[in-house]
Design a protein around this motif. Structure first.
Motif, mmCIF file in Angstrom:
data_model
loop_
_atom_site.group_PDB
_atom_site.id
_atom_site.type_symbol
_atom_site.label_atom_id
_atom_site.label_comp_id
_atom_site.label_asym_id
_atom_site.label_seq_id
_atom_site.Cartn_x
_atom_site.Cartn_y
_atom_site.Cartn_z
ATOM 1 N N LEU A 298 8.043 -7.191 -1.255
ATOM 2 C CA LEU A 298 7.129 -6.759 -2.322
ATOM 3 C C LEU A 298 6.936 -7.744 -3.444
ATOM 4 N N PHE A 299 7.826 -8.921 -3.367
ATOM 5 C CA PHE A 299 7.814 -9.960 -4.063
ATOM 6 C C PHE A 299 6.990 -11.138 -3.843
ATOM 7 N N GLY A 300 6.231 -10.861 -2.911
ATOM 8 C CA GLY A 300 5.387 -12.117 -2.604
ATOM 9 C C GLY A 300 3.872 -11.640 -2.079
ATOM 10 N N LYS A 303 3.346 -8.844 1.014
ATOM 11 C CA LYS A 303 3.054 -7.533 0.690
ATOM 12 C C LYS A 303 1.399 -6.928 0.994
ATOM 13 N N TYR A 304 0.582 -7.760 0.716
ATOM 14 C CA TYR A 304 -0.972 -7.481 0.897
ATOM 15 C C TYR A 304 -1.227 -6.971 2.386
ATOM 16 N N PRO A 305 -1.013 -8.048 3.462
ATOM 17 C CA PRO A 305 -1.101 -7.711 4.783
ATOM 18 C C PRO A 305 -0.243 -6.382 5.376
ATOM 19 N N VAL A 306 1.061 -6.352 4.712
ATOM 20 C CA VAL A 306 1.803 -5.205 5.101
ATOM 21 C C VAL A 306 1.302 -3.968 4.676
ATOM 22 N N LEU A 307 0.937 -3.932 3.161
ATOM 23 C CA LEU A 307 0.117 -2.519 2.827
ATOM 24 C C LEU A 307 -1.077 -2.389 3.508
ATOM 25 N N THR A 308 -1.869 -3.296 3.931
ATOM 26 C CA THR A 308 -2.905 -3.054 4.667
ATOM 27 C C THR A 308 -2.683 -2.358 6.225
ATOM 28 N N ILE A 331 -0.452 7.029 1.160
ATOM 29 C CA ILE A 331 -1.328 6.090 0.624
ATOM 30 C C ILE A 331 -1.694 5.987 -0.674
ATOM 31 N N VAL A 332 -1.623 6.680 -1.442
ATOM 32 C CA VAL A 332 -1.597 6.814 -2.880
ATOM 33 C C VAL A 332 -0.356 6.095 -3.529
ATOM 34 N N ALA A 333 0.678 6.594 -2.683
ATOM 35 C CA ALA A 333 1.991 6.029 -3.491
ATOM 36 C C ALA A 333 2.130 4.279 -3.311
ATOM 37 N N ASP A 334 1.396 3.998 -2.061
ATOM 38 C CA ASP A 334 1.510 2.603 -1.897
ATOM 39 C C ASP A 334 0.536 1.899 -2.866
ATOM 40 N N ALA A 335 -0.361 2.632 -3.720
ATOM 41 C CA ALA A 335 -1.036 1.807 -4.526
ATOM 42 C C ALA A 335 -0.372 1.315 -5.827
ATOM 43 N N VAL A 336 0.935 1.843 -6.105
ATOM 44 C CA VAL A 336 1.754 1.537 -7.171
ATOM 45 C C VAL A 336 2.361 -0.095 -7.221
ATOM 46 N N PHE A 337 2.022 -0.402 -6.098
ATOM 47 C CA PHE A 337 2.454 -1.985 -5.522
ATOM 48 C C PHE A 337 1.488 -3.005 -5.917
#
Length: 406
Positions: A298-300, A303-308, A331-337
């Motif tokens: 989450l600190f690099g 996280k963008y490909p992981v969230l995708t 999906i909505v919860a993932d938006a917090v990152f």
């Protein structure tokens, strides 16, 4: 006896010895480092509210999800939550005595009261999604979700468990400061009061205002951090739980899930996907890997490909297993990152795409003498023939301030 030697104490000259000044220097450095970290954490909590756009996305997402959920179950509302439910109010009362839950739906057995509560729940979800009087609506939304969840806790799927937690957490956040009716009203009020002199507060009133702003910021930031920690705990515990079972380790867990009749909204589609066992096994391994590694990426930028990939996984769960409420909640919860700069860039991206497709055309620029934009220049003394000099520095400063606030 005469040849015996008196034993001498061990010499300390060969032992490594650090000078007192160097020890004091190391201790001071560690102390300053600790104080700097504490100061940074305190600044993070009290300086400004973080993730305002993400909090607004959570508000819109969960308000919309619960509104759609209540509308979808509208024909079956009596069997699930109403007086005609198999889970009677007397049984709910017995469960409440053991769990400590409560619900406003069992305050009366009247059908008219239940219908009134259902309409109030629909209106509350819609207003919370739109961000109208968000402070009050967030509390009412939490009461609605808690009441409907507790009334028939065995009648719905697991997606509303996460919505229940998030509705309680969102009460702590300032989720109405972006993309809401409250934010629109605040902008209009600020535009009307732009030329009005700022009211002068007394010392006590100013201190009270500053304390209130700091407390609101701290509570909001703590709420956002709790939401992020909740999602990390959910993913991490789910991944660690999966690796303990032989089916996930053998790559056959998704095969069995696709062949469960209870989770087959479209059996033909489930059988079609199950016809590729290698792809199903790889999807299972990737799911476990991402869930276990999620709190550590989450600190690099990873996280963008992981969230995708997680977005695709939740969409697959919604379609193949028939759990749209759970998938939508995740999906909505993932938006917090996602950072605020990502959400702030979305309108610019949308306008650029619409301009290329011809769906949006920029409006005409306001005239120089428009009432909305006062003329930029220094006033000319009476009787002077010198033309007004444009205040370029003031204009640049104002533009920079506006860009920072946006």
């Amino acid at each position: 006896m005469g040849n015996e030697q008196i034993p001498q104490p061990p010499s300390t000259a060969a032992a490594p010895h650090r000078p007192a000044g160097q020890e004091a220097s190391v201790t001071g450095t560690a102390h300053r480092w600790l104080l700097d970290r504490i100061g940074e954490l305190w600044t993070l909590l009290t300086d400004r509210p973080i993730s305002l756009y993400a909090a607004s996305v959570l508000r819109i997402g969960y308000g919309l999800l619960y509104l759609v959920f209540l509308l979808r179950e509208f024909p079956h509302r009596d069997e699930i939550w109403g007086p005609g439910s198999p889970w009677t109010p007397a049984m709910a009362q017995q469960l409440f005595a053991q769990t400590g839950w409560n619900s406003v739906l069992i305050l009366s057995d009247s059908r008219a009261y239940f219908e009134l509560c259902y309409v109030a729940a629909l209106v509350t979800s819609a207003l919370f999604m739109l961000g109208w009087r968000t402070r009050a609506m967030s509390v009412l939304f939490a009461v609605v979700v808690t009441s409907f969840h507790a009334r028939s806790i065995f009648m719905t799927d697991g997606g509303d468990n996460l919505i229940l937690l998030m509705s309680l957490y969102l009460v702590l956040t300032a989720c109405g400061r972006r993309w809401s009716l409250d934010a629109r009203r605040q902008r209009r009020r600020a535009a009307r009061a732009d030329d009005a002199p700022e009211p002068v507060r007394g010392l006590y009133a100013q201190q009270l205002h500053d304390a209130r702003s700091t407390l609101t910021t701290v509570v909001h930031n703590c709420g956002i951090l709790v939401i992020a920690a909740q999602v990390c705990f959910l993913y991490g515990s789910a991944g660690l739980y999966k690796i303990q079972g032989p089916t996930w380790g053998g790559g056959t867990a998704l095969h069995y899930a696709l062949n469960l009749e209870l989770f087959q909204p479209w059996p033909a589609l489930s059988h079609f996907v199950d016809a590729y066992p290698m792809a199903v096994a790889i999807a299972g391994y990737v799911t476990v890997l991402l869930q276990v590694a999620f709190p550590f990426v989450l600190f690099g930028r990873l996280k963008y490909p992981v969230l995708t990939v997680l977005l695709g996984m939740h969409l697959g769960i919604a379609v193949l297993l028939g759990l749209p409420l759970f998938s939508g909640a995740m999906i909505v919860a993932d938006a917090v990152f996602l950072p605020d700069r990502f959400y702030a860039f979305l309108p610019h991206l949308w306008r650029r795409a619409a301009r290329r497709t011809g769906l949006w055309h920029p409006g005409p620029a306001p005239a120089a003498g428009s009432a909305l934009v006062p003329p930029q220049g220094r006033p000319v003394p009476p009787g002077s023939t010198q033309p007004a000099v444009p205040a370029q520095k003031d204009t640049a400063a104002a533009a920079g301030l506006a860009s920072e606030q946006s």
